[in-house]
Design an enzyme around this catalytic site. Structure first.
Site, PDB file in Angstrom:
ATOM      1  N   HIS A  14      26.780  -7.626 -74.564  1.00 13.19           N
ATOM      2  CA  HIS A  14      27.918  -6.680 -75.504  1.00 13.19           C
ATOM      3  C   HIS A  14      27.683  -7.367 -77.014  1.00 13.19           C
ATOM      4  O   HIS A  14      28.426  -8.293 -76.991  1.00 13.19           O
ATOM      5  CB  HIS A  14      28.991  -6.446 -75.015  1.00 13.19           C
ATOM      6  N   CYS A  15      27.356  -6.658 -78.020  1.00  7.12           N
ATOM      7  CA  CYS A  15      27.537  -7.296 -79.296  1.00  7.12           C
ATOM      8  C   CYS A  15      28.813  -6.586 -80.111  1.00  7.12           C
ATOM      9  O   CYS A  15      28.842  -5.591 -80.231  1.00  7.12           O
ATOM     10  CB  CYS A  15      26.433  -7.085 -80.237  1.00  7.12           C
ATOM     11  N   VAL A  16      29.759  -7.824 -80.394  1.00  8.09           N
ATOM     12  CA  VAL A  16      30.813  -7.316 -81.067  1.00  8.09           C
ATOM     13  C   VAL A  16      30.585  -6.659 -82.443  1.00  8.09           C
ATOM     14  O   VAL A  16      31.359  -6.114 -83.042  1.00  8.09           O
ATOM     15  CB  VAL A  16      31.831  -8.418 -80.891  1.00  8.09           C
TER      16      VAL A  16
ATOM     17  N   ASN B  54      29.759  -3.297 -82.295  1.00  8.12           N
ATOM     18  CA  ASN B  54      30.725  -2.861 -81.176  1.00  8.12           C
ATOM     19  C   ASN B  54      30.052  -1.710 -80.084  1.00  8.12           C
ATOM     20  O   ASN B  54      30.380  -0.737 -79.684  1.00  8.12           O
ATOM     21  CB  ASN B  54      31.751  -1.971 -82.123  1.00  8.12           C
ATOM     22  N   SER B  55      28.842  -2.356 -79.525  1.00 10.47           N
ATOM     23  CA  SER B  55      28.248  -1.600 -78.662  1.00 10.47           C
ATOM     24  C   SER B  55      27.282  -2.372 -77.683  1.00 10.47           C
ATOM     25  O   SER B  55      27.259  -3.851 -78.079  1.00 10.47           O
ATOM     26  CB  SER B  55      27.334  -0.501 -79.000  1.00 10.47           C
TER      27      SER B  55
END
Length: 408
Positions: A261-263, A266-267
């Site tokens: 999950h890549c901040v 945001n997905s």
């Protein structure tokens, strides 16, 4: 609703003009502060929820709620960069503390399993503000050609296009509709072969049917495979995951070939958007390095970019040069961080391993550390460099097959 009205979190009709009225939590907190009494448990959290609910802007169909996490980067980033441009020591303090604060906030939200738009807002606003400073402070000096500005702009546009694609569906698995949750007891004895060599050796498949606009999931597996089902059964999504799929605790969904999950977007990064994610990182690196080089060639004439980044005597001779030099260092710090992420991604692709699988291998002590620990080779899907990259480039090209029952 008119443009200034909205329905609040309690379901009542409200108006923007009354944003500071009838706030029982805030009134009670002020009364306790004036009488030197302590606040009851959860009072600050309730006040924060009320403020977040009333933070809105007028819109055609009613006031639109603004996510509070979007605001800090828009306000603090320009302030910090302008303060850092006042003096060399201030620049050193600000540029050292900014990464520390961002990392602290990341670990805080990660520990609480919260989704936030702070990092996406910080990334997009940083791009826009750096481009604005480049056009306002660097281009008017006359050392940057028109073709170079066009090339930098095209790189920025391509990066944003790839980022927009990466923000789309990463490959979410369909959620069972309504309250009908598949159970192990209801599984039929019909065996459906799944992908070989799954993360836990699962052997199963899920088909989906659209009923009244909702997606319903069905899982079929023989009784002899129930042990495998337990290992790949997601108790939260109530479905059997295919090989290499995983559950994201921040999104609350299972994703095909989940990487992480890549901040910053945001997905999740999964089967459907992994290529676009790598493309966005690559365009960012090229555009950022090119912009840094053009700026340093302008404010530090006669020096190579690397030397100018470390030693530029005339950088603080005027405020315009100081602001440009400060922004260059800010870009260099961000580019170094994104470059490390891109390097890890490229190494993982070369060994056909995802971030999730690497973490699981470290936890279970089943992987080999290679290249000084930069990559964890699980040995499960590694088929050689060319085959691994061929597999990655084919991701998303062949969507999961649907049965004739699903098409009807």
């Amino acid at each position: 609703l008119c443009c200034c009205e909205y329905v609040d979190r309690r379901g009542r009709r409200n108006h923007l003009a009354a944003c500071c009225c009838d706030c029982e939590e805030l009134d009670d907190g002020c009364d306790r502060w004036l009488t030197c009494k302590s606040l009851p448990p959860g009072a600050l959290e309730r006040i924060a929820h009320t403020v977040a609910d009333r933070l809105r802007v007028p819109w055609f169909s009613g006031a639109v709620k603004i996510n509070v996490s979007l605001v800090p980067p828009l306000v603090l980033l320009p302030v910090f960069l302008h303060v850092a441009a006042l003096h060399f020591l201030l620049g050193l303090i600000v540029l050292t503390s900014l990464p520390v604060v961002v990392l602290w906030y990341y670990y805080l939200t990660h520990r609480r399993k919260e989704r936030t738009l702070f990092f996406l807002s910080l990334g997009l606003f940083s791009l826009g503000y750096m481009y604005y400073v480049f056009l306002r402070e660097v281009v008017p000096r006359g050392h940057v050609e028109y073709s170079q500005v066009v090339a930098l702009t095209c790189g920025l546009i391509l990066m944003l296009a790839a980022l927009s694609r990466a923000k789309k569906d990463p490959g979410y698995l369909p959620i069972p509709a309504g309250n009908e949750k598949p159970s192990h007891q209801g599984l039929t004895k019909r065996s459906v072969g799944g992908s070989s060599g799954g993360l836990h050796g699962t052997s199963g498949a899920a088909s989906s049917r659209a009923v009244n606009g909702e997606t319903k999931s069905y899982c079929r597996m023989s009784a002899e495979q129930l042990e495998g089902v337990k290992k790949d059964w997601c108790t939260k999504c109530q479905l059997v995951r295919p090989a290499r799929a995983g559950h994201c605790r921040l999104c609350g969904r299972c994703v095909r070939r989940l990487d992480h999950h890549c901040v910053w977007i945001n997905s999740c990064v999964g089967e459907q958007n992994h290529q676009a994610f790598i493309l966005a990182l690559s365009f960012f690196m090229l555009t950022s390095v090119y912009g840094i080089t053009l700026t340093l060639h302008t404010i530090c004439r006669g020096r190579t970019p690397f030397v100018a980044l470390l030693y530029c005597p005339g950088a603080y001779s005027d405020y315009s040069s100081a602001l440009s030099f400060t922004c260059v260092w800010y870009c260099a710090i961000v580019t170094a961080g994104m470059g490390y992420i891109l390097l890890i991604q490229l190494l993982n692709i070369s060994y056909n391993v995802t971030e999730r699988e690497a973490r699981l291998a470290l936890r279970d002590n089943t992987g080999r550390r290679l290249l000084g620990g930069l990559v964890i080779d699980t040995g499960q899907y590694n088929r050689g460099l060319l085959c691994n990259w061929g597999h990655f480039l084919s991701l998303g090209s062949s969507p999961p097959q649907r049965s004739a029952e699903d098409i009807v």
